[in-house]
Write a protein that holds these residues in place. Structure first.
Motif, short mmCIF file in Angstrom:
data_model
loop_
_atom_site.label_atom_id
_atom_site.label_comp_id
_atom_site.label_asym_id
_atom_site.label_seq_id
_atom_site.Cartn_x
_atom_site.Cartn_y
_atom_site.Cartn_z
N GLN A 1 34.86 27.60 -28.78
CA GLN A 1 34.27 28.41 -28.87
C GLN A 1 35.65 29.61 -29.46
OE1 GLN A 1 32.57 31.50 -26.05
NE2 GLN A 1 30.91 32.03 -27.80
N LEU A 2 36.36 29.77 -28.73
CA LEU A 2 37.62 30.82 -28.68
C LEU A 2 38.48 30.28 -29.91
CD1 LEU A 2 39.02 32.84 -27.40
CD2 LEU A 2 41.07 31.41 -26.30
N GLN A 3 38.36 28.80 -29.98
CA GLN A 3 39.64 28.54 -30.65
C GLN A 3 38.44 28.89 -32.47
OE1 GLN A 3 40.23 24.91 -28.81
NE2 GLN A 3 42.60 24.90 -28.42
N ALA A 4 37.39 28.68 -32.44
CA ALA A 4 36.21 28.78 -33.40
C ALA A 4 36.42 29.58 -33.74
CB ALA A 4 35.50 28.05 -33.37
N LEU A 5 36.97 30.64 -32.99
CA LEU A 5 36.69 32.64 -33.60
C LEU A 5 37.29 32.88 -33.29
CD1 LEU A 5 34.61 34.14 -30.42
CD2 LEU A 5 33.55 34.03 -32.63
#
Ligand code: FES
Lengths: 371, 360
Positions: A236-240
């Protein structure tokens, strides 16, 4: 770009501070004997003190149903804080003084000190703040403390926080904004429901005038409303934040989030995040029913019965005592934490940083005594 | 003197009485809160206020009305500090507030007696062994004969006289109390221990004397004399007042003394009974109770030494009611009557006991 730091101010006392300290001198101390100079200063104005940091509550603002922000006007002894630091707040609940740690939410340059406090179910102090604190109340503060500070320089930052763990981040952002420093910052903030999100409007305003600031709210329980749903995960973090690995991470929040982020930083191969645990765990005590005499580093088995005084004596210690029946107070000892049973009434209660008559109290669980 | 020996409970009846008293203690202790804290803060404000006001007025002490008012205010401040604040704080009555400044084990009071020695002689010895002749050193303070059970000695002939000297110098008597000179003479205490205590008393009294008799007069410059006189008078007033209140607590007619055998193997209920029978109350208004540090409720204070004293007045009637049900006396009287009976006791016991009294 000048580095923002008020640490110099914290080290050298201001002239006002020096003036107050001067009220407590050999002569005034002798005149005030056996009371303290402060006892008289406070008669004139409760904020006056030769040394103690006292503050008046000047505004109480409800942020969400469970979060309150209090604005404090401290006396001259407040040395100023650095963004990210916390403070020990002492308030009175039903006549009794209690102290707890809270992170400072205001920026370094602001004249008022702001604490954003989330009320916990069993949080005595936080509940007091939420339910009863009013303008004009008086509180006591420690000096600001803590090493969770803005990294020096102007490298890009990634702030990850959960719930009221956003407070030190807000302090940092407010400090940067007030100094006109447009550092590259991404803030990822987790909250359970939209109603619990903090400082949403202020962050929007900040982001509008600060192009390199991105504020991302993640709602962990409700989806929709343009919010990024779900709990924290590396994916999720890498997507954001695609460039997360290129940033310095800052982290503050509940234990679950902290552990997950720390794990993720290992997986992502970035430096361990600078972090602050804002849930302070109570001092550790040894196993069930065991009494630990901290100063002499001796333990005793509480199960064998008897008062703390008897247990200490059986363990070879020689605590002070008088009546041995709860009258004279001679045996009072500091208990760091633990469960004790009043032998006169059978009542069991939890003790934290309190003096206890060890002749009429027995352990009812793990207890740590300063003996 | 009152020769009627009051009834004493025993066995199951005594335990039942003890349980009722204990239940009352728990009820009050679990209800402590904001109201009590506010009360104490009010008293503290009054004490600081009268202290500042008194000292300020004494600087204008060459004006007789200012001197009188200043001395009166300072006396009030000293009485409040010693009795309603110092004595009660040192009993640990306010420890639950968690206020460092009001902790019973560290509080230092406005008195030449070092607090630590007071905590030993008073909190421990007197409150544990209340009225046990030979153990409670407050029975006669080692210099007076206050009970028939104390052996007579020719010095006691003069006690009606030196009683007044003790009254006037009461804080000094209190200061020397824990040194226990008699114990040193009989070798039950070493000279070294006594010397240590004397040095501590020296240190404390130096601070007290310096402040009241040197610093404040000096500060007044040409007005030094009236300030000195005011301070001496305030200390004297406080001494006389505390002496009178304290003597009325344990020595009026009807108060029982105990032998060591009687107190041996005593249960908590037995201890409660001894506290009750060994103490006596003074009747008066709210102000009188405050100015006596609520020691006018000596009975309640001895039953519950660590209960915030302003609660004594509230529970007094309930203690009295329990006593009535068990047929126990609840000693109480007006100040004049009680004080007079104390003086009478002092003079009666100063005389050599008659042979038949010994036989009886
Ligand atoms: S020894 Fe006296 S209260 Fe514990």
């Amino acid at each position: 770009m000048p580095a923002i730091s008020t640490s110099a101010a914290a080290l050298t006392p201001s002239w006002a501070q020096r003036m107050w300290r001067a009220t407590d001198n050999v002569l005034t101390r002798a005149l005030a004997t056996p009371l303290a100079v402060d006892d008289y200063l406070q008669w004139f104005n409760p904020l006056w003190s030769s040394r103690t940091i006292r503050a008046e509550v000047v505004a109480v603002q409800r942020e969400t149903p469970s979060v309150t922000t209090i604005s404090l006007r401290p006396n001259a002894h407040w040395p100023g804080h650095r963004a990210g630091q916390h403070v020990l707040l002492t308030v009175q609940c039903d006549g009794v003084r209690h102290s707890r740690c809270f992170t400072i939410a205001s920026g370094e340059q602001e004249p008022l000190l702001r604490l954003t406090i989330k009320a916990h179910e069993q949080g005595l102090v936080s509940r007091e703040v939420l339910e009863r604190m009013r303008d004009g109340d008086l509180v006591e503060l420690s000096a600001p403390q803590g090493e969770f500070l803005l990294p020096e320089g102007d490298g890009p930052l990634l702030m990850i926080c959960g719930g009221s763990g956003i407070t030190p981040m807000l302090s940092m952002l407010r400090t940067l904004a007030a100094a006109g420093q447009q550092r590259d910052v991404v803030l990822v903030h987790y909250y359970s429901t939209a109603a619990e999100a903090l400082a949403v409007e202020e962050l929007a305003v900040l982001a509008a005038q600060w192009p390199q600031l991105r504020s991302l709210g993640c709602c962990t329980r409700e989806a929709g409303q343009g919010l990024n749903g779900g709990r924290f995960s590396l994916a999720q973090l890498q997507a954001l934040v695609p460039d997360a690995a290129a940033r310095q991470w800052l982290l503050c929040g509940p234990a679950g989030l902290m552990d997950a982020v720390q794990q993720a930083s290992v997986e992502a191969g970035v430096a361990p995040p600078l972090s602050e645990r804002f849930e302070l765990s109570p001092p550790t005590v040894v196993g069930e029913g065991e009494v630990h005499f901290a100063r002499s580093a001796v333990s005793a088995d509480g199960e064998q019965g008897g008062s703390l005084l008897e247990l200490a004596e059986q363990a070879g210690l020689t605590p002070r005592y008088g009546c041995r029946m709860g009258i004279c107070q001679a045996c009072k000892c500091h208990v760091d934490s633990g469960l004790v049973r009043d032998l006169r009434t059978g009542e069991v209660r939890e003790v934290r940083n309190e003096s206890v008559q060890i002749c009429v109290h027995a352990p009812a669980g793990p207890v740590q005594v300063q003996l | 003197m009152n020769a009627i020996v009051p009834k004493r409970l025993e066995g199951a009846e005594l335990e039942a009485f003890g349980n009722e008293i204990e239940a009352l203690r728990q009820e009050v202790m679990s209800s402590l809160g904001e109201r009590d804290e506010a009360y104490l803060r009010r008293i503290l404000r009054w004490q600081r206020g009268t202290e500042i006001g008194g000292r300020a007025l004494l600087f204008a002490g060459w004006l007789p009305p200012a001197w009188l008012a200043g001395t009166a205010l300072l006396s009030i401040s000293k009485i409040l500090e010693n009795m309603e604040i110092g004595h009660n704080v040192m009993h640990g009555q306010w420890d639950w507030l968690q206020d460092e400044r009001l902790r019973g084990d560290v509080y230092e009071w406005d008195n030449v007696c070092p607090s630590d020695q007071w905590r030993h002689s008073h909190n421990y010895m007197h409150h544990t062994y209340t009225n046990i002749v030979g153990k409670d050193r407050d029975v006669g303070y080692g210099i007076m004969r206050m009970s028939e059970d104390q052996e007579w000695h020719p010095v006691y002939r003069f006690q009606p006289l030196y009683n007044w000297v003790l009254a006037g110098l009461f804080q000094w008597g209190v200061a020397l109390h824990d040194v226990e000179f008699d114990q040193v003479i009989t070798r039950r205490k070493t000279l070294r221990e006594a010397w240590q205590q004397l040095r501590e008393i020296g240190r404390k009294s130096r601070r007290q004397v310096l402040k009241d008799y040197l610093l404040f007069p000096l500060l007044a410059g040409p007005g030094a004399l009236p300030v000195l006189a005011g301070n001496v008078s305030a200390n004297l007033v406080r001494n006389l007042w505390s002496y009178a209140i304290i003597f009325c607590g344990h020595f009026p007619d009807g108060v029982s003394m105990f032998t060591e055998q009687e107190a041996e193997g005593e249960t908590r209920a037995g201890w409660y009974q001894r506290q009750l029978l060994g103490s006596s109350n003074l009747e008066g208004g709210r102000l009188f109770h405050i100015m006596s540090g609520h020691l006018s409720h000596q009975i309640e204070h001895h039953l519950f030494p660590d209960m915030p004293a302003h609660r004594y007045a509230e529970i007094g009637p309930r203690v009295e009611e329990i006593c009535a049900r068990y047929g126990l006396p609840y000693n109480s009287g007006g100040f004049r009557k009680q004080f007079f009976s104390v003086l009478r006791r002092i003079s009666q016991l100063s005389r050599r006991p008659e042979p038949q009294a010994l036989a009886a």
